[in-house]
Design an enzyme around this catalytic site. Structure first.
Site: not given
Ligand code: PAF
Length: 282
Positions: A36-37, A150, A153, A184
């Site tokens: 995912g990253h 997320d 978020q 993921m």
């Molecule tokens: O999604 C994440 O990994 C965290 O919440 C983030 C955006 C890096 C903030 O710590």
């Protein structure tokens, strides 16, 4: 790839890049990087002159009984992945420089932080908004990348950036899934073998909801019941919430409309997982 630990050095590099007219893309992470990253990093590289990734396990977004201590940390592995993906700068500050003992300032995005995951995690989004605000001020990106997994978020951060006039574009990229549909997540590493198998029920239930809407279902309560019925078949999975909300304000909806977010959170053993889909009416 440059590995930068000091805030002043990171900001100096960002300023110099700006003076040269280079665009900066930024992927904030807490490490334990996964596919995912990597999808965020690839978009970031493609769309910007300079790709910056941060790895910082932000203590302020964890509640007192949450998994801050055991959160997976492997900076060497993360650095290898970033190097392989052509990241220009890996920024990994330590907690004492991000939060000096005198730190008193936090960002709260009211109304969006107290719902869904904000109910069991009352200070979580305050911690996220604060650290993202700080990181944006340090890295000075033109575009910052988040994952759809997320969803709340992303909504919180987008509103924070708008309200506080951060000169940044926020891009939310699709959730990357395992073969069986499980979203993921760095927390998937906590799952035992059977828990891991059961965890895919979250996406299966969301997918069934998606199909039902495609067939014409519009009632949010029926969609929620459908999801609940499927997830409850796995006795190891304890539902935290199933919500059908609008994408901007995260307010509960009675009827599915355009851009409806269906979000679920559940506990499997000691692990809390979240997932969601965005429904578009045909
Ligand atoms: O999604 C994440 O990994 C965290 O919440 C983030 C955006 C890096 C903030 O710590």
């Amino acid at each position: 790839m440059k590995v930068v630990r000091r805030i002043e050095e990171m900001r100096g590099l960002a300023r110099r890049a700006k003076l040269k007219g280079l665009s900066i893309g930024f992927v904030p992470t807490m490490g334990a990087l996964h596919a995912g990253h990597v999808s965020l990093i690839r978009a970031c590289r493609k769309e910007n002159d300079l790709a910056v990734v941060s790895v910082f396990v932000n203590p302020v977004q964890f509640g007192p009984r949450e998994d801050f201590q055991k959160y997976p940390r492997d900076l060497k592995r993360d650095a290898r992945i970033c190097r392989r993906e052509g990241v220009d700068i890996l920024f990994c500050p330590d907690a004492s420089s991000m939060y000096a003992a005198s730190h008193r300032t936090f960002i709260t995005v009211e109304g969006l932080s107290e719902v869904l995951c904000g109910i069991p995690r009352p200070s979580h989004f305050k911690g996220v908004a604060t650290v993202v605000g700080k990181l944006l001020n340090i890295v000075l990106p033109d575009i910052v990348y988040f994952g759809q997994k997320d969803a709340q978020q992303s909504v919180v951060v987008r509103r924070m950036a708008e309200d506080l006039n951060f000169p940044v574009r926020i891009k939310v990229m699709p959730t990357v899934r395992e073969r069986d549909g499980l979203a993921m997540s760095s927390r998937n590493l906590y799952l035992g073998r059977e828990e891991r198998q059961d965890a895919s029920i979250l996406y299966k239930a969301l997918d069934a909801a998606n199909q039902a809407v495609k067939r014409g279902e519009r009632k949010a309560s029926r969609v929620r019941n459908l999801i609940r019925g499927i997830i409850q078949k796995k006795r190891s999975v304890k539902i935290d919430y199933i919500e059908v909300v609008d994408m901007q304000e995260l307010r509960p909806l009675d009827k599915i409309r355009n851009d409806t977010l269906i979000a679920v959170a559940a506990r499997i053993g000691k692990t809390r997982l979240i997932d969601n889909i965005i429904l578009k009416r045909a």
